[in-house]
Design a protein around this motif. Structure first.
Motif, PDB file in Angstrom:
ATOM      1  N   LEU A  89       0.733  -1.162   0.157  1.00  0.00           N
ATOM      2  CA  LEU A  89      -0.118  -0.088   0.099  1.00  0.00           C
ATOM      3  C   LEU A  89       0.783   1.392   0.113  1.00  0.00           C
ATOM      4  O   LEU A  89       0.329   2.132  -0.599  1.00  0.00           O
ATOM      5  CB  LEU A  89      -0.938  -0.099   1.229  1.00  0.00           C
ATOM      6  N   ASN A  90       2.112   1.181   0.805  1.00  0.00           N
ATOM      7  CA  ASN A  90       3.014   2.411   0.855  1.00  0.00           C
ATOM      8  C   ASN A  90       3.476   2.754  -0.787  1.00  0.00           C
ATOM      9  O   ASN A  90       3.792   3.677  -0.742  1.00  0.00           O
ATOM     10  CB  ASN A  90       3.915   2.159   1.859  1.00  0.00           C
ATOM     11  N   LEU A  91       3.454   1.739  -1.633  1.00  0.00           N
ATOM     12  CA  LEU A  91       4.126   1.965  -2.752  1.00  0.00           C
ATOM     13  C   LEU A  91       3.147   2.545  -3.912  1.00  0.00           C
ATOM     14  O   LEU A  91       3.405   3.100  -4.851  1.00  0.00           O
ATOM     15  CB  LEU A  91       4.620   0.646  -3.387  1.00  0.00           C
ATOM     16  N   LEU A  92       1.961   2.500  -3.880  1.00  0.00           N
ATOM     17  CA  LEU A  92       0.935   2.706  -4.818  1.00  0.00           C
ATOM     18  C   LEU A  92       0.612   4.311  -5.032  1.00  0.00           C
ATOM     19  O   LEU A  92       0.614   5.218  -4.257  1.00  0.00           O
ATOM     20  CB  LEU A  92      -0.317   2.294  -4.468  1.00  0.00           C
ATOM     21  N   ASP A  93       0.556   4.366  -6.525  1.00  0.00           N
ATOM     22  CA  ASP A  93       0.280   5.664  -7.015  1.00  0.00           C
ATOM     23  C   ASP A  93      -1.169   5.744  -7.227  1.00  0.00           C
ATOM     24  O   ASP A  93      -1.884   6.626  -7.251  1.00  0.00           O
ATOM     25  CB  ASP A  93       0.869   6.017  -8.318  1.00  0.00           C
ATOM     26  N   GLY A  94      -1.790   4.576  -7.525  1.00  0.00           N
ATOM     27  CA  GLY A  94      -3.588   4.206  -7.592  1.00  0.00           C
ATOM     28  C   GLY A  94      -3.683   3.023  -7.523  1.00  0.00           C
ATOM     29  O   GLY A  94      -2.525   2.050  -7.253  1.00  0.00           O
ATOM     30  N   ALA A  95      -4.813   2.690  -7.364  1.00  0.00           N
ATOM     31  CA  ALA A  95      -5.349   1.185  -7.158  1.00  0.00           C
ATOM     32  C   ALA A  95      -6.606   1.064  -7.882  1.00  0.00           C
ATOM     33  O   ALA A  95      -7.612   1.925  -8.028  1.00  0.00           O
ATOM     34  CB  ALA A  95      -5.661   0.989  -5.655  1.00  0.00           C
ATOM     35  N   VAL A  96      -6.609  -0.245  -8.152  1.00  0.00           N
ATOM     36  CA  VAL A  96      -7.982  -0.914  -8.898  1.00  0.00           C
ATOM     37  C   VAL A  96      -8.639  -1.809  -7.754  1.00  0.00           C
ATOM     38  O   VAL A  96      -8.025  -2.803  -7.408  1.00  0.00           O
ATOM     39  CB  VAL A  96      -7.773  -1.472 -10.243  1.00  0.00           C
ATOM     40  N   LEU A  97      -9.567  -1.532  -7.115  1.00  0.00           N
ATOM     41  CA  LEU A  97     -10.424  -2.447  -6.102  1.00  0.00           C
ATOM     42  C   LEU A  97     -11.492  -3.196  -6.992  1.00  0.00           C
ATOM     43  O   LEU A  97     -12.390  -2.812  -7.429  1.00  0.00           O
ATOM     44  CB  LEU A  97     -11.315  -1.716  -5.165  1.00  0.00           C
ATOM     45  N   VAL A  98     -11.313  -4.687  -6.829  1.00  0.00           N
ATOM     46  CA  VAL A  98     -12.107  -5.467  -7.627  1.00  0.00           C
ATOM     47  C   VAL A  98     -13.292  -5.998  -6.692  1.00  0.00           C
ATOM     48  O   VAL A  98     -12.904  -6.563  -5.666  1.00  0.00           O
ATOM     49  CB  VAL A  98     -11.210  -6.558  -8.289  1.00  0.00           C
ATOM     50  N   VAL A  99     -14.580  -5.929  -7.179  1.00  0.00           N
ATOM     51  CA  VAL A  99     -15.824  -6.415  -6.545  1.00  0.00           C
ATOM     52  C   VAL A  99     -16.288  -7.209  -7.376  1.00  0.00           C
ATOM     53  O   VAL A  99     -16.534  -7.079  -8.438  1.00  0.00           O
ATOM     54  CB  VAL A  99     -16.608  -5.312  -5.855  1.00  0.00           C
ATOM     55  N   SER A 100     -16.624  -8.525  -6.852  1.00  0.00           N
ATOM     56  CA  SER A 100     -17.505  -9.515  -7.714  1.00  0.00           C
ATOM     57  C   SER A 100     -19.059  -8.621  -7.809  1.00  0.00           C
ATOM     58  O   SER A 100     -19.590  -8.441  -6.971  1.00  0.00           O
ATOM     59  CB  SER A 100     -17.636 -10.695  -6.994  1.00  0.00           C
ATOM     60  N   LEU A 116      -7.273   2.110   1.878  1.00  0.00           N
ATOM     61  CA  LEU A 116      -6.999   2.860   0.683  1.00  0.00           C
ATOM     62  C   LEU A 116      -7.364   4.456   0.928  1.00  0.00           C
ATOM     63  O   LEU A 116      -6.584   5.408   0.578  1.00  0.00           O
ATOM     64  CB  LEU A 116      -7.490   2.475  -0.549  1.00  0.00           C
ATOM     65  N   ARG A 117      -8.526   4.680   1.777  1.00  0.00           N
ATOM     66  CA  ARG A 117      -9.072   5.701   2.061  1.00  0.00           C
ATOM     67  C   ARG A 117      -8.249   6.296   2.946  1.00  0.00           C
ATOM     68  O   ARG A 117      -7.941   7.864   2.491  1.00  0.00           O
ATOM     69  CB  ARG A 117     -10.468   5.857   2.362  1.00  0.00           C
ATOM     70  N   ARG A 118      -7.840   5.920   3.907  1.00  0.00           N
ATOM     71  CA  ARG A 118      -7.038   6.588   5.104  1.00  0.00           C
ATOM     72  C   ARG A 118      -5.552   6.759   4.242  1.00  0.00           C
ATOM     73  O   ARG A 118      -5.000   8.017   4.750  1.00  0.00           O
ATOM     74  CB  ARG A 118      -6.812   5.887   6.197  1.00  0.00           C
ATOM     75  N   LEU A 119      -5.120   6.280   3.442  1.00  0.00           N
ATOM     76  CA  LEU A 119      -3.776   6.583   2.834  1.00  0.00           C
ATOM     77  C   LEU A 119      -4.015   7.782   1.787  1.00  0.00           C
ATOM     78  O   LEU A 119      -2.889   7.965   1.086  1.00  0.00           O
ATOM     79  CB  LEU A 119      -3.177   5.271   2.173  1.00  0.00           C
ATOM     80  N   GLY A 120      -5.211   7.888   1.271  1.00  0.00           N
ATOM     81  CA  GLY A 120      -5.193   8.738   0.175  1.00  0.00           C
ATOM     82  C   GLY A 120      -4.984   8.263  -1.178  1.00  0.00           C
ATOM     83  O   GLY A 120      -4.437   8.973  -1.791  1.00  0.00           O
ATOM     84  N   VAL A 121      -4.996   6.893  -1.462  1.00  0.00           N
ATOM     85  CA  VAL A 121      -4.706   6.274  -2.654  1.00  0.00           C
ATOM     86  C   VAL A 121      -5.731   6.521  -3.711  1.00  0.00           C
ATOM     87  O   VAL A 121      -6.768   5.981  -3.381  1.00  0.00           O
ATOM     88  CB  VAL A 121      -4.332   5.100  -2.434  1.00  0.00           C
ATOM     89  N   PRO A 122      -5.706   7.147  -4.799  1.00  0.00           N
ATOM     90  CA  PRO A 122      -6.546   7.240  -5.745  1.00  0.00           C
ATOM     91  C   PRO A 122      -7.120   5.991  -6.304  1.00  0.00           C
ATOM     92  O   PRO A 122      -6.263   5.074  -6.601  1.00  0.00           O
ATOM     93  CB  PRO A 122      -5.894   8.022  -7.098  1.00  0.00           C
TER      94      PRO A 122
END
Length: 669
Positions: A89-100, A116-122
């Protein structure tokens, strides 16, 4: 070239690894999409991952997206391997959260989104499996808004959901879409402009409509980059539906990193693996500067290491390169015994998100007694790759214990030891890891050259409760009252000693203050040599601190606390009575159930040690229809008999036995 370090995160079985395969195929990195079931995916490289069909270790693979180099990081979805996710998580510039699209928001989905929200990751959301029976679209977006964040906006329209013909295409820009954007933005000026445009005639204000649409889109894009709004894309990783729209969303919404390659070197190690010759290979994210082969760089607390090899991720593989620059993820050789979490060069300012430590532990026993030394070596190497395994060596009982998040992790450790190290092992039944919390204030001191203190050191310590889990060490004496090395020895030993409190559990939530200090300066004998019998050393302080600290802790007192999980069970309403009876036997505290058309949702708290048993019993109690989710919530004092854990070494609560053990250690007997 701009770099985007992109994380793919999800609850287990949501299709995260399949999505990774589809993105690599869309980028032209692979000619054929791999299958999790067939064990042919690019990122699940371990034999165990391929057989079980789950991701165990985070993996990095790269591809180009226009003018952006994307380092895609596939993370485990099973909660037993949450430590791998934490390090990424500390490395990310952005993320895709996959949901079924079928199962919807699940327990791990909530845990990951909160982090992700607490870390402010787009973050973009990708709703996968729209081609599966039972797939939901509109109602799922409502669930995402209710359970995760109201600022969720569907970017795609889905046709024929729940069938093999399901398709996903970008939504048309209409009034409903604009209203969804406005709901996510909560911007009064844009809302007023939208209402004004809605009342204006197209011929009179055509340009204003265009300008308003552009302003709305720009505001939404900015809000996504700030992690305050989230585009929702729909598709199927298996059929490829919606992938083009998702790729465009990644390109459009997720900002990359533009680190300064000419700045000072700064990075962090997030993964360690062993090469063919047993050498350590460090995976590092570089935030600033650059590193080249044969460079001497600072690692960890400042020790120097010479880089002997560098690989960077390009076009789906890692390639040897003479140099790696800011923004990249590199594999570095030559850093010696570098652990996960060490800084490279100047320590970076990381956004930190710490998940709970493992709640279970188990004793690992070799099937063959002659394999005990080899087992210790193998578990030590596993702990290098996952520090939260928390290897403990009970010297008295000659037993090795490891920490666990769950029973699946135990199975994986056993299989890894057998396949990679040729060791057959057995596990004892898993037990819950408790903690001790300080309940009062206690103080103790021992003075140099004054009985019963046998060490050439004066140490006084006071311990008192503190909010939160951390242990804070403070000085109540002048810093110049003795050498800095002695203060450092005291502080390090305080933290080491509190790993085992009055009942053998780690002590948390405390402030320890050093109230007295003293030492004998370096003395020489008549012939000019160093006279240990008249000179204090750091070892004197390291040996004395546990005695003083445990005396203070005994006066303060501790309470043993067990981990509690918040559970959520969805089940047929007709089975509620049987489930409530089972929960009562497990010391659960359920809340009033919610009933809806023959279905029931039940929430509450449950001791962590009972979660696995409940999961095993639930199918039988609900005809296979019950669904259990659980996440850690808090620690609470145990009820009933207070559990204790055997200490791993010399026991400072038994002064005579402790001093005897120290004497043996010093003399080597």
């Amino acid at each position: 070239m701009r770099t985007l370090n992109l994380g793919i995160l999800a609850h287990v079985d949501a299709g995260k690894t399949s999505l990774t395969e589809r993105l690599l195929h869309a980028a032209g990195i692979i000619d054929e999409v791999g299958s999790v079931d067939a064990g042919s995916t690019r990122t699940d490289t371990l034999d165990l991952e391929r057989r079980r069909g789950i991701t165990i270790k985070s993996a990095v693979v790269s591809f180009a997206l226009g003018g952006t180099a994307v380092n895609l990081i596939d993370t485990p979805g099973h909660p037993d391997f949450i430590a791998e996710v934490e390090r990424v998580l500390n490395l990310l510039d952005g993320a895709v959260l996959v949901v079924s699209a079928v199962e919807g928001v699940q327990a791990q989905t909530r845990v990951l989104y909160r982090a992700l929200r607490r870390l402010g990751v787009p973050t973009l959301v990708f709703v996968n499996k729209i081609d599966r029976a039972g797939a939901r679209t509109h109602s799922l977006v409502r669930d995402l808004a209710a359970k995760l964040d109201p600022a969720m906006v569907a970017m795609d329209a889905v046709t024929a959901p729940g069938t093999a013909a399901a398709e996903s295409r970008p939504r048309e820009r209409d009034t409903a879409f604009d209203e969804d954007l406005l709901d996510a933005l909560l911007d009064d000026e844009l809302l007023e402009a939208h209402l004004a445009n809605a009342d204006a005639s197209p011929t009179a204000s055509g340009m204003s409509h265009v300008a308003h649409d552009a302003a709305l889109a720009s505001a939404f894009t900015a809000r996504v980059a700030q992690a305050r709004a989230h585009p929702v894309h729909f598709g199927s990783a298996i059929t490829g539906a919606g992938i083009v729209s998702l790729v465009e969303g990644i390109r459009r919404f997720l900002p990359g990193s533009d680190g300064d390659a000419d700045g000072p070197l700064s990075g962090t190690v997030f993964k360690v693996e062993r090469g063919p010759a047993g050498e350590r290979i460090a995976y590092a994210r570089l935030f600033s500067g650059a590193v080249a082969v044969r460079d001497r760089i600072a690692v960890g607390d400042g020790r120097q290491a010479k880089v002997t090899g560098i690989s960077v991720f390009e076009d789906g593989v890692d390639r040897p390169r003479p140099r790696a620059e800011a923004g990249r993820i590199a594999k570095l050789r030559g850093l010696g015994e570098v652990p996960i979490g060490d800084a490279i060069g100047r320590p970076p300012k990381l956004r930190t998100e710490h998940f709970l430590r493992p709640a279970l532990e188990t004793v690992v026993l070799p099937a063959n007694e002659h394999d005990r030394p080899a087992l210790h070596t193998a578990l030590t190497q596993l702990a290098e790759q996952d520090p939260l395994i928390g290897l403990r060596h009970d010297e008295t009982r000659r037993e090795l214990s490891v920490s666990l998040y769950g029973e699946v992790q135990k199975e994986v450790i056993g299989a890894t030891l057998a396949e990679e190290h040729g060791l057959e092992v057995e596990f004892r039944e898993s037990t819950v890891i408790c903690v001790e919390r300080v309940v009062g204030t206690g103080a103790a001191a021992e003075v140099i050259a004054k009985a019963p203190n046998p060490f050439l050191a004066t140490v006084g310590l006071r311990i008192e409760p503190a909010p939160g889990p951390a242990v804070d060490f403070r000085l109540g004496v002048e810093l110049g009252s003795m050498p800095l090395a002695f203060f450092k020895a005291v502080e390090e030993t305080v933290h080491d000693a509190l790993r085992e409190g009055l009942h053998g559990w780690q002590v948390e939530g405390a402030v320890v203050t050093m109230t007295r200090s003293g030492y004998w300066a370096r003395q020489s004998s008549a012939h000019g040599g160093f006279d240990k019998s008249m000179s204090s050393t750091a070892g004197d302080f390291r040996n004395l601190v546990p005695l003083v600290l445990m005396a203070a802790l005994r006066e303060a007192g501790t309470v043993v606390c067990e981990p509690l999980h918040r559970f959520r069970i969805e089940l047929p309403a007709a089975d509620l009575g049987g489930v409530l009876a089972a929960l009562a036997k497990l010391r659960a505290v359920p809340e009033p159930p919610e009933l809806d058309h023959g279905r029931c949702t039940l929430e509450g708290t449950l001791p962590a040690g009972a979660v696995h048993g409940l999961g095993q019993r639930l199918p039988g109690l609900t005809s296979g229809e019950g669904v259990l989710e659980s996440v850690f919530e808090r620690h609470e004092p145990v009820s009933g008999p207070v559990p204790s854990r055997p200490r791993t070494g010399a026991n400072p609560l038994d002064r005579e036995a402790y001093l005897l053990a120290v004497a043996r250690r010093v003399t080597g007997d």
